[in-house]
Motif scaffolding. Structure first.
Motif, short mmCIF file in Angstrom:
data_model
loop_
_atom_site.label_atom_id
_atom_site.label_comp_id
_atom_site.label_asym_id
_atom_site.label_seq_id
_atom_site.Cartn_x
_atom_site.Cartn_y
_atom_site.Cartn_z
N ARG A 1 1.69 9.39 -5.85
CA ARG A 1 1.98 10.78 -5.47
C ARG A 1 3.21 11.30 -6.22
O ARG A 1 3.17 12.35 -6.85
CB ARG A 1 2.19 10.86 -3.95
CG ARG A 1 2.72 12.16 -3.41
CD ARG A 1 1.78 13.35 -3.60
NE ARG A 1 0.44 13.16 -3.09
CZ ARG A 1 0.07 13.37 -1.82
NH1 ARG A 1 0.96 13.76 -0.94
NH2 ARG A 1 -1.18 13.21 -1.45
N ILE B 1 -5.71 9.59 -5.08
CA ILE B 1 -5.07 8.32 -4.67
C ILE B 1 -6.09 7.45 -3.94
O ILE B 1 -6.16 6.24 -4.16
CB ILE B 1 -3.83 8.60 -3.77
CG1 ILE B 1 -2.76 9.33 -4.58
CG2 ILE B 1 -3.26 7.29 -3.22
CD1 ILE B 1 -1.59 9.83 -3.76
N ALA B 2 -6.89 8.10 -3.09
CA ALA B 2 -7.91 7.35 -2.34
C ALA B 2 -8.88 6.64 -3.30
O ALA B 2 -9.28 5.50 -3.05
CB ALA B 2 -8.67 8.30 -1.42
N MET C 1 -7.06 3.64 -4.88
CA MET C 1 -6.75 2.57 -3.93
C MET C 1 -7.94 2.12 -3.08
O MET C 1 -7.80 1.24 -2.23
CB MET C 1 -5.62 3.03 -3.00
CG MET C 1 -4.30 3.26 -3.74
SD MET C 1 -2.97 3.75 -2.62
CE MET C 1 -2.68 2.21 -1.73
N LYS D 1 0.83 -1.21 0.00
CA LYS D 1 0.00 0.00 0.00
C LYS D 1 0.86 1.26 0.00
O LYS D 1 0.56 2.23 -0.68
CB LYS D 1 -0.93 0.02 1.22
CG LYS D 1 -2.18 -0.80 1.02
CD LYS D 1 -3.11 -0.67 2.21
CE LYS D 1 -4.32 -1.57 2.06
NZ LYS D 1 -5.14 -1.60 3.27
N SER E 1 -4.34 13.47 -2.53
CA SER E 1 -4.72 12.35 -1.65
C SER E 1 -6.10 11.82 -2.05
O SER E 1 -6.36 10.61 -1.96
CB SER E 1 -4.74 12.81 -0.19
OG SER E 1 -3.46 13.20 0.18
N ASN F 1 -6.55 8.04 5.48
CA ASN F 1 -5.73 6.82 5.45
C ASN F 1 -4.57 6.96 4.46
O ASN F 1 -3.44 6.57 4.74
CB ASN F 1 -6.64 5.64 5.03
CG ASN F 1 -6.13 4.32 5.56
OD1 ASN F 1 -5.02 4.25 6.07
ND2 ASN F 1 -6.94 3.29 5.42
N VAL F 2 -4.88 7.56 3.32
CA VAL F 2 -3.85 7.77 2.30
C VAL F 2 -2.74 8.66 2.84
O VAL F 2 -1.55 8.38 2.67
CB VAL F 2 -4.46 8.41 1.01
CG1 VAL F 2 -3.37 8.93 0.08
CG2 VAL F 2 -5.33 7.40 0.29
N ASP F 3 -3.12 9.72 3.55
CA ASP F 3 -2.11 10.63 4.10
C ASP F 3 -1.18 9.91 5.08
O ASP F 3 0.04 10.10 5.05
CB ASP F 3 -2.80 11.81 4.81
CG ASP F 3 -3.44 12.76 3.81
OD1 ASP F 3 -2.98 12.78 2.64
OD2 ASP F 3 -4.40 13.45 4.16
N ALA G 1 0.82 4.03 -2.99
CA ALA G 1 0.47 5.41 -2.66
C ALA G 1 1.62 6.37 -2.97
O ALA G 1 1.41 7.45 -3.53
CB ALA G 1 0.09 5.50 -1.18
#
Lengths: 191, 147
Positions: A150, A160-161, A164, A142, A157, A170-172, A146
Protein backbone atom coordinates in the motif's frame (compact mmCIF):
# COMPACT_ATOMS: atom_id res chain seq x y z
CA UNK A 1 1.14 -5.12 -25.04
CA UNK A 2 -1.20 -8.07 -24.55
CA UNK A 3 0.23 -10.45 -21.96
CA UNK A 4 -0.01 -13.48 -24.25
CA UNK A 5 2.05 -11.74 -26.94
CA UNK A 6 4.46 -10.42 -24.33
CA UNK A 7 5.12 -13.89 -22.90
CA UNK A 8 5.54 -15.36 -26.40
CA UNK A 9 8.09 -12.70 -27.28
CA UNK A 10 9.93 -13.18 -24.00
CA UNK A 11 10.01 -16.94 -24.60
CA UNK A 12 11.43 -16.21 -28.06
CA UNK A 13 14.21 -14.29 -26.24
CA UNK A 14 13.26 -10.93 -27.76
CA UNK A 15 15.79 -8.64 -26.05
CA UNK A 16 14.03 -5.43 -27.07
CA UNK A 17 10.72 -6.55 -25.57
CA UNK A 18 12.51 -7.66 -22.42
CA UNK A 19 14.28 -4.31 -22.15
CA UNK A 20 10.96 -2.45 -22.50
CA UNK A 21 9.43 -4.74 -19.88
CA UNK A 22 12.33 -4.10 -17.49
CA UNK A 23 12.04 -0.34 -18.04
CA UNK A 24 8.31 -0.47 -17.35
CA UNK A 25 8.66 -2.33 -14.04
CA UNK A 26 12.10 -1.51 -12.67
CA UNK A 27 11.07 1.52 -10.62
CA UNK A 28 7.94 -0.16 -9.27
CA UNK A 29 9.91 -3.20 -8.13
CA UNK A 30 12.71 -1.01 -6.81
CA UNK A 31 10.26 0.91 -4.58
CA UNK A 32 8.66 -2.30 -3.44
CA UNK A 33 12.05 -3.71 -2.45
CA UNK A 34 12.90 -0.38 -0.74
CA UNK A 35 9.84 -0.86 1.45
CA UNK A 36 11.51 -3.93 2.95
CA UNK A 37 15.24 -3.19 2.86
CA UNK A 38 15.38 0.65 2.96
CA UNK A 39 18.71 0.52 1.17
CA UNK A 40 18.97 1.50 -2.48
CA UNK A 41 21.92 -0.81 -3.26
CA UNK A 42 20.18 -3.83 -1.79
CA UNK A 43 16.92 -2.89 -3.48
CA UNK A 44 18.66 -2.71 -6.87
CA UNK A 45 20.28 -6.09 -6.32
CA UNK A 46 16.86 -7.55 -5.55
CA UNK A 47 15.35 -6.07 -8.72
CA UNK A 48 18.24 -7.41 -10.80
CA UNK A 49 17.79 -10.89 -9.33
CA UNK A 50 14.06 -10.86 -10.05
CA UNK A 51 14.49 -9.91 -13.71
CA UNK A 52 17.31 -12.40 -14.25
CA UNK A 53 15.12 -15.08 -12.68
CA UNK A 54 12.25 -14.12 -14.99
CA UNK A 55 14.52 -14.32 -18.06
CA UNK A 56 15.85 -17.72 -17.01
CA UNK A 57 12.46 -19.22 -16.15
CA UNK A 58 10.18 -17.67 -18.75
CA UNK A 59 10.10 -20.97 -20.70
CA UNK A 60 8.25 -22.65 -17.85
CA UNK A 61 5.74 -19.80 -17.61
CA UNK A 62 2.24 -20.88 -18.58
CA UNK A 63 -0.56 -18.57 -19.58
CA UNK A 64 -3.50 -19.03 -17.27
CA UNK A 65 -1.20 -18.59 -14.29
CA UNK A 66 -1.40 -15.33 -12.37
CA UNK A 67 -0.59 -12.16 -14.30
CA UNK A 68 3.10 -11.69 -15.02
CA UNK A 69 3.14 -8.44 -13.05
CA UNK A 70 1.54 -10.16 -10.04
CA UNK A 71 4.20 -12.87 -10.27
CA UNK A 72 6.91 -10.18 -10.34
CA UNK A 73 5.51 -8.53 -7.21
CA UNK A 74 5.27 -11.87 -5.40
CA UNK A 75 8.83 -12.85 -6.29
CA UNK A 76 10.14 -9.42 -5.30
CA UNK A 77 8.36 -9.58 -1.93
CA UNK A 78 9.69 -13.06 -1.18
CA UNK A 79 13.22 -12.21 -2.25
CA UNK A 80 13.19 -8.97 -0.22
CA UNK A 81 11.92 -10.84 2.85
CA UNK A 82 14.77 -13.34 2.48
CA UNK A 83 17.29 -10.52 2.20
CA UNK A 84 15.88 -8.85 5.32
CA UNK A 85 16.05 -12.16 7.18
CA UNK A 86 19.73 -12.49 6.33
CA UNK A 87 20.54 -8.92 7.37
CA UNK A 88 20.26 -8.20 11.04
CA UNK A 89 21.56 -4.80 11.97
CA UNK A 90 20.85 -1.36 13.57
CA UNK A 91 20.03 -0.73 17.21
CA UNK A 92 16.54 -0.59 18.65
CA UNK A 93 16.52 3.05 19.71
CA UNK A 94 17.64 5.83 17.40
CA UNK A 95 18.73 9.25 18.62
CA UNK A 96 16.60 11.93 16.97
CA UNK A 97 17.77 14.75 19.23
CA UNK A 98 19.42 16.41 16.24
CA UNK A 99 16.00 16.97 14.65
CA UNK A 100 14.39 18.38 17.79
CA UNK A 101 14.46 22.00 18.95
CA UNK A 102 12.43 24.19 21.30
CA UNK A 103 9.83 26.34 19.57
CA UNK A 104 9.04 29.93 20.48
CA UNK A 105 5.90 28.97 22.44
CA UNK A 106 7.89 26.55 24.63
CA UNK A 107 6.83 23.44 22.74
CA UNK A 108 9.03 21.07 20.83
CA UNK A 109 9.45 21.13 17.08
CA UNK A 110 10.92 18.44 14.95
CA UNK A 111 12.50 19.73 11.81
CA UNK A 112 12.76 17.59 8.73
CA UNK A 113 16.21 18.15 7.27
CA UNK A 114 16.47 20.08 4.04
CA UNK A 115 18.14 17.82 1.49
CA UNK A 116 19.88 20.68 -0.31
CA UNK A 117 21.28 22.57 2.66
CA UNK A 118 22.09 19.85 5.15
CA UNK A 119 25.50 18.21 4.60
CA UNK A 120 24.64 15.45 7.08
CA UNK A 121 21.51 14.55 5.17
CA UNK A 122 22.75 11.10 4.22
CA UNK A 123 23.41 10.12 7.82
CA UNK A 124 20.03 11.42 8.97
CA UNK A 125 18.22 9.63 6.20
CA UNK A 126 20.11 6.52 7.20
CA UNK A 127 18.77 6.87 10.73
CA UNK A 128 15.22 7.34 9.51
CA UNK A 129 15.66 4.41 7.18
CA UNK A 130 16.88 2.40 10.19
CA UNK A 131 13.78 3.36 12.19
CA UNK A 132 11.48 2.42 9.33
CA UNK A 133 13.26 -0.86 8.69
CA UNK A 134 13.08 -1.81 12.34
CA UNK A 135 9.47 -0.72 12.74
CA UNK A 136 8.20 -2.38 9.57
CA UNK A 137 10.17 -5.56 10.19
CA UNK A 138 8.64 -6.03 13.62
CA UNK A 139 5.20 -6.32 12.01
CA UNK A 140 3.79 -9.81 11.45
CA UNK A 141 4.56 -11.01 7.91
CA UNK A 142 1.13 -10.42 6.36
CA UNK A 143 0.82 -6.96 7.90
CA UNK A 144 4.30 -6.08 6.68
CA UNK A 145 3.62 -7.17 3.10
CA UNK A 146 0.22 -5.52 2.92
CA UNK A 147 1.51 -2.26 4.38
CA UNK A 148 4.50 -2.11 2.03
CA UNK A 149 2.33 -2.84 -1.01
CA UNK A 150 0.00 0.00 0.00
CA UNK A 151 2.63 2.51 1.11
CA UNK A 152 5.32 1.83 -1.50
CA UNK A 153 3.20 0.78 -4.49
CA UNK A 154 0.04 2.72 -3.72
CA UNK A 155 -1.87 -0.47 -4.53
CA UNK A 156 -5.61 -0.75 -3.99
CA UNK A 157 -6.94 -3.37 -1.59
CA UNK A 158 -8.03 -5.43 -4.61
CA UNK A 159 -4.54 -5.43 -6.11
CA UNK A 160 -3.00 -6.31 -2.75
CA UNK A 161 -5.52 -9.12 -2.37
CA UNK A 162 -4.36 -10.55 -5.75
CA UNK A 163 -0.69 -10.47 -4.80
CA UNK A 164 -1.31 -11.94 -1.35
CA UNK A 165 -4.05 -14.41 -2.33
CA UNK A 166 -6.42 -12.92 0.25
CA UNK A 167 -9.90 -11.44 0.21
CA UNK A 168 -10.26 -7.66 -0.11
CA UNK A 169 -11.94 -7.32 3.29
CA UNK A 170 -9.16 -9.33 4.87
CA UNK A 171 -6.59 -6.99 3.33
CA UNK A 172 -8.36 -3.95 4.78
CA UNK A 173 -8.32 -5.46 8.26
CA UNK A 174 -4.65 -6.41 7.92
CA UNK A 175 -3.64 -2.92 6.78
CA UNK A 176 -5.58 -1.31 9.63
CA UNK A 177 -3.75 -3.51 12.15
CA UNK A 178 -0.44 -2.89 10.40
CA UNK A 179 -0.81 0.87 10.73
CA UNK A 180 -1.74 0.61 14.39
CA UNK A 181 1.26 -1.59 15.14
CA UNK A 182 3.55 0.54 13.03
CA UNK A 183 2.65 3.70 14.94
CA UNK A 184 3.41 1.91 18.20
CA UNK A 185 6.76 0.67 16.91
CA UNK A 186 7.86 3.97 15.36
CA UNK A 187 7.09 5.93 18.52
CA UNK A 188 8.86 3.32 20.62
CA UNK A 189 11.96 3.51 18.42
CA UNK A 190 11.96 7.33 18.37
CA UNK A 191 11.77 7.82 22.16
CA UNK B 1 -11.21 14.44 22.07
CA UNK B 2 -8.93 13.21 24.84
CA UNK B 3 -5.19 12.62 24.45
CA UNK B 4 -5.54 8.80 24.68
CA UNK B 5 -8.12 8.77 21.88
CA UNK B 6 -6.01 11.05 19.71
CA UNK B 7 -2.83 9.04 20.27
CA UNK B 8 -4.61 5.89 19.14
CA UNK B 9 -5.52 7.51 15.85
CA UNK B 10 -2.41 9.49 14.92
CA UNK B 11 -1.37 7.25 12.05
CA UNK B 12 -4.89 7.16 10.62
CA UNK B 13 -4.95 10.96 10.84
CA UNK B 14 -1.63 11.07 8.98
CA UNK B 15 -3.00 8.90 6.16
CA UNK B 16 -6.37 10.73 6.11
CA UNK B 17 -8.22 7.48 6.85
CA UNK B 18 -10.72 9.06 9.27
CA UNK B 19 -14.03 10.72 8.57
CA UNK B 20 -14.18 14.50 8.29
CA UNK B 21 -15.41 15.06 11.84
CA UNK B 22 -12.64 12.97 13.42
CA UNK B 23 -10.00 14.60 11.22
CA UNK B 24 -11.17 18.04 12.41
CA UNK B 25 -11.25 17.02 16.09
CA UNK B 26 -7.74 15.62 15.97
CA UNK B 27 -6.41 18.63 14.04
CA UNK B 28 -7.85 20.93 16.72
CA UNK B 29 -6.47 18.79 19.52
CA UNK B 30 -2.98 18.77 18.01
CA UNK B 31 -3.02 22.55 17.73
CA UNK B 32 -3.65 22.79 21.47
CA UNK B 33 -1.74 19.83 22.92
CA UNK B 34 2.09 19.95 22.68
CA UNK B 35 2.49 16.38 23.98
CA UNK B 36 0.30 14.86 21.28
CA UNK B 37 1.78 17.22 18.70
CA UNK B 38 5.25 16.03 19.56
CA UNK B 39 4.18 12.39 19.17
CA UNK B 40 2.53 13.22 15.87
CA UNK B 41 5.59 15.07 14.56
CA UNK B 42 7.83 12.11 15.37
CA UNK B 43 5.50 9.73 13.60
CA UNK B 44 5.13 12.07 10.63
CA UNK B 45 8.91 12.38 10.31
CA UNK B 46 9.29 8.65 9.83
CA UNK B 47 6.28 8.33 7.56
CA UNK B 48 7.38 11.30 5.45
CA UNK B 49 10.64 9.47 4.93
CA UNK B 50 8.69 6.38 3.83
CA UNK B 51 6.94 8.61 1.30
CA UNK B 52 10.32 9.83 0.05
CA UNK B 53 11.48 6.23 -0.37
CA UNK B 54 8.24 5.42 -2.19
CA UNK B 55 9.11 8.01 -4.83
CA UNK B 56 12.69 6.91 -5.46
CA UNK B 57 13.79 5.44 -8.77
CA UNK B 58 16.22 2.72 -9.68
CA UNK B 59 19.50 3.82 -11.24
CA UNK B 60 19.52 4.58 -14.96
CA UNK B 61 21.93 1.79 -15.84
CA UNK B 62 19.88 -0.98 -14.23
CA UNK B 63 19.05 -2.48 -17.63
CA UNK B 64 22.77 -2.67 -18.52
CA UNK B 65 23.49 -4.46 -15.25
CA UNK B 66 20.67 -6.96 -15.85
CA UNK B 67 21.77 -7.48 -19.46
CA UNK B 68 25.35 -8.07 -18.33
CA UNK B 69 24.24 -10.64 -15.75
CA UNK B 70 22.10 -12.48 -18.27
CA UNK B 71 25.03 -12.61 -20.71
CA UNK B 72 27.33 -13.91 -17.95
CA UNK B 73 24.84 -16.58 -16.92
CA UNK B 74 24.40 -17.72 -20.55
CA UNK B 75 28.16 -17.95 -21.19
CA UNK B 76 28.59 -19.87 -17.92
CA UNK B 77 25.92 -22.35 -19.03
CA UNK B 78 27.60 -22.85 -22.44
CA UNK B 79 30.96 -23.33 -20.70
CA UNK B 80 29.51 -25.95 -18.34
CA UNK B 81 27.85 -27.83 -21.23
CA UNK B 82 31.10 -27.75 -23.22
CA UNK B 83 33.12 -29.03 -20.25
CA UNK B 84 30.61 -31.84 -19.69
CA UNK B 85 30.86 -32.90 -23.36
CA UNK B 86 34.66 -32.88 -23.28
CA UNK B 87 34.61 -34.89 -20.07
CA UNK B 88 32.29 -37.54 -21.54
CA UNK B 89 34.37 -37.86 -24.71
CA UNK B 90 37.59 -38.12 -22.68
CA UNK B 91 36.18 -40.90 -20.48
CA UNK B 92 34.89 -42.83 -23.52
CA UNK B 93 38.25 -42.46 -25.29
CA UNK B 94 40.16 -43.66 -22.20
CA UNK B 95 37.94 -46.75 -21.91
CA UNK B 96 38.26 -47.56 -25.63
CA UNK B 97 42.04 -47.19 -25.40
CA UNK B 98 42.19 -49.45 -22.34
CA UNK B 99 40.15 -52.13 -24.13
CA UNK B 100 42.30 -51.87 -27.24
CA UNK B 101 45.55 -52.16 -25.26
CA UNK B 102 44.08 -55.02 -23.24
CA UNK B 103 43.19 -56.95 -26.39
CA UNK B 104 46.68 -56.37 -27.84
CA UNK B 105 48.31 -57.66 -24.66
CA UNK B 106 45.93 -60.62 -24.65
CA UNK B 107 46.76 -61.51 -28.26
CA UNK B 108 50.52 -61.34 -27.61
CA UNK B 109 50.13 -63.45 -24.45
CA UNK B 110 48.13 -66.14 -26.31
CA UNK B 111 50.58 -66.24 -29.17
CA UNK B 112 53.40 -66.72 -26.67
CA UNK B 113 51.41 -69.41 -24.85
CA UNK B 114 50.76 -71.19 -28.15
CA UNK B 115 54.46 -71.04 -28.93
CA UNK B 116 55.29 -72.57 -25.54
CA UNK B 117 52.57 -75.21 -25.95
CA UNK B 118 53.79 -75.99 -29.45
CA UNK B 119 57.37 -76.30 -28.23
CA UNK B 120 56.24 -78.80 -25.64
CA UNK B 121 53.68 -80.45 -27.99
CA UNK B 122 50.92 -79.89 -25.40
CA UNK B 123 48.63 -77.72 -27.51
CA UNK B 124 48.76 -77.95 -31.24
CA UNK B 125 45.27 -76.72 -32.03
CA UNK B 126 46.13 -73.04 -32.60
CA UNK B 127 42.79 -72.27 -34.36
CA UNK B 128 40.89 -73.61 -31.36
CA UNK B 129 42.85 -71.36 -29.02
CA UNK B 130 42.21 -68.23 -31.12
CA UNK B 131 38.48 -69.04 -31.16
CA UNK B 132 38.48 -69.34 -27.37
CA UNK B 133 40.17 -65.96 -27.08
CA UNK B 134 37.68 -64.34 -29.51
CA UNK B 135 34.75 -65.64 -27.47
CA UNK B 136 36.31 -64.25 -24.31
CA UNK B 137 36.90 -60.89 -26.00
CA UNK B 138 33.29 -60.67 -27.22
CA UNK B 139 32.02 -61.39 -23.73
CA UNK B 140 34.25 -58.62 -22.42
CA UNK B 141 32.79 -56.16 -24.97
CA UNK B 142 29.26 -57.19 -24.00
CA UNK B 143 29.99 -56.54 -20.34
CA UNK B 144 31.50 -53.18 -21.26
CA UNK B 145 28.44 -52.27 -23.37
CA UNK B 146 26.12 -53.15 -20.50
CA UNK B 147 27.98 -50.72 -18.28
Amino acid sequence: MDEEILVKKLKARDQKVFQDFVNEYKDKLFRLAMGFVHDSFLAEDIVQDVFVKLWQNIDSWELGNAKLSTWLYKVTVNHALNVVRSKKKTSNVVDISQFVRESDDGGIEIQIPDNEKNPHNKLENKELAGILRKAINTLPKKQRIAFVLRQYQNMSSKEIAEVMDLSVSNVDVIIHRAKKNLQKQILKLMK
Amino acid sequence: MKCAQVKNKLIFYYYGDLDESQMRQIREHLEQCPTCRREYNKLALALDYANTEAQMSASGDLWNKINQRIAQTSSKKVKILWLRSVETIAVAAAIALAVFIGSLIGRVYIEQSYQVANDHEIYDDYENLIETFSNFNQTAYLVFDDN
